[in-house]
Design an enzyme around this catalytic site. Structure first.
Site, PDB file in Angstrom:
ATOM      1  N   HIS A 101       0.757  -1.205  -0.225  1.00  0.00           N
ATOM      2  CA  HIS A 101       0.089  -0.027   0.014  1.00  0.00           C
ATOM      3  C   HIS A 101       0.988   1.252  -0.147  1.00  0.00           C
ATOM      4  O   HIS A 101       1.956   1.260   0.395  1.00  0.00           O
ATOM      5  CB  HIS A 101      -0.763   0.229   1.349  1.00  0.00           C
ATOM      6  CG  HIS A 101      -1.828  -1.050   1.502  1.00  0.00           C
ATOM      7  ND1 HIS A 101      -1.354  -2.123   2.072  1.00  0.00           N
ATOM      8  CD2 HIS A 101      -3.144  -0.945   1.345  1.00  0.00           C
ATOM      9  CE1 HIS A 101      -2.581  -3.005   2.185  1.00  0.00           C
ATOM     10  NE2 HIS A 101      -3.635  -2.295   1.791  1.00  0.00           N
ATOM     11  N   ASP A 104       2.186   2.113   3.249  1.00  0.00           N
ATOM     12  CA  ASP A 104       3.267   1.182   3.928  1.00  0.00           C
ATOM     13  C   ASP A 104       4.538   1.652   3.730  1.00  0.00           C
ATOM     14  O   ASP A 104       5.682   1.293   4.458  1.00  0.00           O
ATOM     15  CB  ASP A 104       3.174  -0.097   3.238  1.00  0.00           C
ATOM     16  CG  ASP A 104       1.779  -1.024   3.389  1.00  0.00           C
ATOM     17  OD1 ASP A 104       0.884  -0.507   4.425  1.00  0.00           O
ATOM     18  OD2 ASP A 104       1.471  -1.663   2.496  1.00  0.00           O
TER      19      ASP A 104
END
Length: 436
Positions: A101, A104
């Site tokens: 993501h 992340d």
């Protein structure tokens, strides 16, 4: 030069089924040929960035238990250290892919501009890691669920400015995925659903979601991204009900909004069980409707009613899923991504390796079992025999529209039909699978 984060662990070797070494593969052998293709190319294993490097070991009753230096604060310096740890892990484990993501890999800040700047800096380092290690991007996605702005969803939010912010995030990560050579882009809203119908206009929210998906597809073609757009079904949690409940629900949604030829499915094991299905069911449904894309591989706990995201250890479950995947021609752009996290008490760096090794061995055992099922052909021949009547005579007349309801009623009376039931042989087939 940054020091190794996993300096006590070397490249994970294959040592075979008799090995007792927890830091060695017993069944996963990348170059082993299975049905004419390398095991690694069948399974296309990926490590997820979020659970493996971002999750600190928290639960609803306690703070993080992992002592990982890159988790000390959400800063660019720690993002770079986390990236260094991730590529070291990918290389030592020997996986061909990873997934992430946007949140992340870099701090997103409070504005699109802040996120743009941070992601641009980290993208260069990800590209360096890809070039240096050969580990590729299976898919990217945008986090449209963690920030408080998304408490009522992203695409389905009652505020069109939140919709616009979510669109900017997705466009940015889709473009980043494209530049990094990603093979897919996943849409998982997380909060695209409702907690109560008392404050929800469901038709409006579904129309918003349909428009959002159409915008993503339009942008994919505009930028020349050749990968696959995927939706990941999940029935609930964190919301009471999510609009992407299961494979069949997403299929109906895609058909309603004319997207069935543009988007496929990223199916997760634990999401299937939360929806009241087996993983095998969701895989078969996707294949039957030309929606098979990619897989998030994990498991739930049968005594818990939520998404525990544990590493898979059921080779029978893996074998049945892979039997259908291989029978359908195998994966194309998709893979098996370990959307799984070590338990909160598994705090040593070795535990992260051991968990992935066990999961990869489970997939490998499942693959070898599926190969035997296909080569022996007993399951396929039983199914073919069970439906043989639909391939000729009356069966084809019915399916091809040559007879109507009245014709069938007349035939049943004129021929005095007395069809006798045949055994489905369920126990025999279950025992047959167990033999593999």
């Amino acid at each position: 030069m940054t020091a190794p984060c996993f300096e006590k662990i070397g490249r994970i070797p294959f040592k075979g089924p008799e090995s007792d070494d927890p830091l060695a593969f017993r069944h996963y052998e990348p170059d082993r040929m299975v049905l004419g293709k390398r095991m690694e190319d069948h399974l296309r294993v990926a490590v997820c960035w979020w659970h493996s490097f971002c999750w600190p070991g928290v639960d609803m009753f306690g703070s993080g238990t992992f002592d990982r230096p890159w988790q000390a604060a959400d800063t660019m310096e720690n993002a770079k250290l986390k990236l260094h740890a991730a590529f070291e892990f990918f290389e030592k484990l020997g996986v061909p892919f990873f997934c992430f993501h946007d949140a992340d890999v870099a701090p997103l800040g409070e504005t699109i501009a802040e996120g743009d700047a941070n992601l641009a800096r980290i993208e260069e380092l990800i590209r360096d890691g890809i070039d240096r290690t050969g580990v590729k991007l299976l898919w990217g996605t945008a986090n449209l669920f963690s920030h408080r702005r998304y408490m009522a969803g992203g695409a389905t939010n009652p505020d069109p400015e939140v919709f616009a912010f979510a669109a900017a995030q997705v466009a940015r990560v889709l473009e980043m995925t494209h530049r990094l050579g990603g093979e897919n882009y996943v849409l998982w809203g997380g909060r695209e659903g409702y907690d109560t119908l008392l404050n929800t206009d469901m038709k409006r929210e579904l129309d918003q979601l349909g428009r959002f998906m159409s915008l993503v597809v339009e942008h994919k073609h505009r930028i020349g991204f050749k990968g696959t757009i995927l939706i990941e079904p999940k029935p609930m949690e964190p919301t009471k009900h999510q609009y992407d409940h299961d494979a069949a629900t997403v299929h109906a949604f895609l058909r309603k909004y004319g997207l069935e030829n543009e988007i496929k499915l990223n199916l997760e094991v634990n999401h299937a069980t939360l929806a009241g299905h087996s993983f095998e069911h969701e895989v078969v449904y996707a294949i039957a409707n030309d929606l098979m894309g990619s897989f998030d591989i994990n498991r739930g706990d049968p005594q818990n009613g939520w998404d525990t995201d544990q590493f898979p250890n059921d080779d029978r479950e893996a074998a049945l899923a892979l039997y259908h995947v291989l029978s359908a021609g195998g994966l194309t752009t998709g893979g098996f991504n370990f959307d799984a996290k070590v338990r909160r008490q598994s705090i040593d760096p070795e535990d992260l390796f051991i968990a992935h090794i066990g999961g990869m061995d489970t997939l490998a055992r499942g693959l070898l079992m599926a190969e035997r099922m296909i080569l022996e052909g007993k399951l396929a021949s039983h199914v073919a025999d069970r439906y043989a009547g639909w391939n000729e005579g009356l069966g084809t007349d019915i399916l091809d529209g040559r007879v109507g309801l009245g014709d069938l009623a007349k035939l049943a009376r004129d021929q005095n039909l007395k069809p006798e039931p045949r055994s489905g042989r369920q126990e025999y087939l279950e025992n047959l699978v167990n033999r593999y």
